[in-house]
Design a protein around this motif. Structure first.
Motif, PDB file in Angstrom:
ATOM      1  N   LEU A   6      42.526  45.621  43.013  1.00 14.51           N
ATOM      2  CA  LEU A   6      41.926  44.440  42.379  1.00 14.51           C
ATOM      3  C   LEU A   6      42.924  43.287  42.295  1.00 14.51           C
ATOM      4  CD1 LEU A   6      39.796  46.115  39.583  1.00 14.51           C
ATOM      5  CD2 LEU A   6      38.929  44.606  41.380  1.00 14.51           C
ATOM      6  N   CYS A   7      44.161  43.588  41.957  1.00 13.34           N
ATOM      7  CA  CYS A   7      45.184  42.543  41.889  1.00 13.34           C
ATOM      8  C   CYS A   7      45.428  41.937  43.273  1.00 13.34           C
ATOM      9  CB  CYS A   7      46.477  43.096  41.298  1.00 13.34           C
ATOM     10  SG  CYS A   7      46.374  43.408  39.517  1.00 13.34           S
ATOM     11  N   ASP A   8      45.475  42.763  44.297  1.00 10.00           N
ATOM     12  CA  ASP A   8      45.643  42.248  45.662  1.00 10.00           C
ATOM     13  C   ASP A   8      44.457  41.384  46.073  1.00 10.00           C
ATOM     14  OD1 ASP A   8      48.083  43.510  45.898  1.00 10.00           O
ATOM     15  OD2 ASP A   8      47.283  45.240  46.999  1.00 10.00           O
ATOM     16  N   ALA A   9      43.255  41.811  45.722  1.00 10.96           N
ATOM     17  CA  ALA A   9      42.056  41.033  46.049  1.00 10.96           C
ATOM     18  C   ALA A   9      42.073  39.695  45.320  1.00 10.96           C
ATOM     19  CB  ALA A   9      40.799  41.823  45.684  1.00 10.96           C
ATOM     20  N   LEU A  10      42.533  39.691  44.096  1.00  7.39           N
ATOM     21  CA  LEU A  10      42.615  38.445  43.337  1.00  7.39           C
ATOM     22  C   LEU A  10      43.649  37.510  43.951  1.00  7.39           C
ATOM     23  CD1 LEU A  10      41.681  36.742  40.961  1.00  7.39           C
ATOM     24  CD2 LEU A  10      43.319  37.994  39.514  1.00  7.39           C
ATOM     25  N   ARG A  11      44.801  38.042  44.358  1.00  4.07           N
ATOM     26  CA  ARG A  11      45.811  37.216  45.035  1.00  4.07           C
ATOM     27  C   ARG A  11      45.238  36.571  46.294  1.00  4.07           C
ATOM     28  NH1 ARG A  11      48.939  41.698  43.836  1.00  4.07           N
ATOM     29  NH2 ARG A  11      50.379  41.308  42.137  1.00  4.07           N
ATOM     30  N   PRO A  23      37.155  45.022  46.020  1.00  4.97           N
ATOM     31  CA  PRO A  23      37.196  46.392  46.541  1.00  4.97           C
ATOM     32  C   PRO A  23      36.091  47.262  45.936  1.00  4.97           C
ATOM     33  CG  PRO A  23      39.087  45.966  45.112  1.00  4.97           C
ATOM     34  CD  PRO A  23      38.342  44.677  45.249  1.00  4.97           C
ATOM     35  N   ALA A  24      35.635  48.201  46.723  1.00  6.04           N
ATOM     36  CA  ALA A  24      34.600  49.125  46.262  1.00  6.04           C
ATOM     37  C   ALA A  24      35.067  49.833  44.995  1.00  6.04           C
ATOM     38  CB  ALA A  24      34.301  50.151  47.351  1.00  6.04           C
ATOM     39  N   GLY A  25      34.175  49.896  44.041  1.00  2.69           N
ATOM     40  CA  GLY A  25      34.493  50.527  42.772  1.00  2.69           C
ATOM     41  C   GLY A  25      35.093  49.574  41.750  1.00  2.69           C
ATOM     42  N   GLY A  26      35.385  48.345  42.166  1.00  2.00           N
ATOM     43  CA  GLY A  26      36.003  47.397  41.259  1.00  2.00           C
ATOM     44  C   GLY A  26      35.089  46.285  40.801  1.00  2.00           C
ATOM     45  N   MET A  77      45.381  41.963  36.142  1.00  2.00           N
ATOM     46  CA  MET A  77      44.702  40.881  36.868  1.00  2.00           C
ATOM     47  C   MET A  77      45.029  39.535  36.220  1.00  2.00           C
ATOM     48  SD  MET A  77      41.018  42.659  37.619  1.00  2.00           S
ATOM     49  CE  MET A  77      40.364  41.310  38.617  1.00  2.00           C
ATOM     50  N   ASP A  78      45.092  39.509  34.910  1.00  2.00           N
ATOM     51  CA  ASP A  78      45.424  38.282  34.203  1.00  2.00           C
ATOM     52  C   ASP A  78      46.842  37.830  34.549  1.00  2.00           C
ATOM     53  OD1 ASP A  78      44.769  36.198  32.344  1.00  2.00           O
ATOM     54  OD2 ASP A  78      46.059  37.194  30.888  1.00  2.00           O
ATOM     55  N   ASP A  79      47.768  38.767  34.670  1.00  2.00           N
ATOM     56  CA  ASP A  79      49.138  38.426  35.078  1.00  2.00           C
ATOM     57  C   ASP A  79      49.145  37.765  36.454  1.00  2.00           C
ATOM     58  OD1 ASP A  79      50.163  39.461  32.710  1.00  2.00           O
ATOM     59  OD2 ASP A  79      50.774  41.368  33.618  1.00  2.00           O
ATOM     60  N   VAL A  80      48.363  38.316  37.383  1.00  2.00           N
ATOM     61  CA  VAL A  80      48.263  37.733  38.730  1.00  2.00           C
ATOM     62  C   VAL A  80      47.702  36.319  38.649  1.00  2.00           C
ATOM     63  CG1 VAL A  80      47.029  37.898  40.942  1.00  2.00           C
ATOM     64  CG2 VAL A  80      48.085  39.941  39.927  1.00  2.00           C
ATOM     65  N   PHE A  81      46.656  36.140  37.876  1.00  2.00           N
ATOM     66  CA  PHE A  81      46.008  34.834  37.730  1.00  2.00           C
ATOM     67  C   PHE A  81      46.989  33.802  37.176  1.00  2.00           C
ATOM     68  CE2 PHE A  81      43.453  31.723  35.396  1.00  2.00           C
ATOM     69  CZ  PHE A  81      42.498  31.376  36.340  1.00  2.00           C
ATOM     70  N   ARG A  82      47.673  34.152  36.091  1.00  2.00           N
ATOM     71  CA  ARG A  82      48.589  33.206  35.465  1.00  2.00           C
ATOM     72  C   ARG A  82      49.804  32.938  36.340  1.00  2.00           C
ATOM     73  NH1 ARG A  82      50.773  34.882  30.996  1.00  2.00           N
ATOM     74  NH2 ARG A  82      50.208  37.042  31.289  1.00  2.00           N
ATOM     75  N   GLU A  83      50.279  33.952  37.054  1.00  2.00           N
ATOM     76  CA  GLU A  83      51.407  33.762  37.973  1.00  2.00           C
ATOM     77  C   GLU A  83      51.041  32.782  39.083  1.00  2.00           C
ATOM     78  OE1 GLU A  83      54.881  33.554  39.803  1.00  2.00           O
ATOM     79  OE2 GLU A  83      54.567  34.494  37.852  1.00  2.00           O
TER      80      GLU A  83
END
Length: 109
Positions: A6-11, A23-26, A77-83
């Motif tokens: 999920l973090c990779d998809a958000l990036r 991703p499937a399941g997310g 995921m929030d860490d990825v978003f804010r970064e």
């Protein structure tokens, strides 16, 4: 692990145009994150973190069974978003106009 995917998809989503590829399941965690992120507050330095209080309020209002493992994923995921926004903040152009007391007062009152 779903958190990493999920973090990779958000990036990837934040880096380029188009619809996210979740991703499937997310799908449910992605929905929870987008709901929480849409309600977040923003400060002078960008997006504020999604706090535990916001997650708990969301859990109570929606009656979703959000567990500790889900909270860890949402926070990652929030860490990825804010970064993403912190990284962009370092590349912004600086105004050629000097900051004066009048300009400061006009912006901040």
């Amino acid at each position: 692990m779903i958190t990493d995917r999920l973090c990779d998809a958000l990036r990837r989503h934040l880096a380029g145009p188009g619809r996210p590829v979740v991703p499937a399941g997310g799908e449910l965690l992605w929905r929870w994150f987008t709901d929480l992120s849409a309600a977040r507050t923003w400060g002078m330095a960008g997006p504020d973190p999604i706090g535990f209080e916001a997650i708990d309020a969301y859990r109570r209002l929606t009656r979703w069974p959000i567990e500790e493992r889900h909270v860890r994923t949402l926070r990652a995921m929030d860490d990825v978003f804010r970064e993403h926004f912190r990284a962009g903040a370092t590349t912004r152009e600086v105004s050629a106009r000097p900051l004066t007391a009048g300009v400061f007062d006009a912006v901040f009152g």
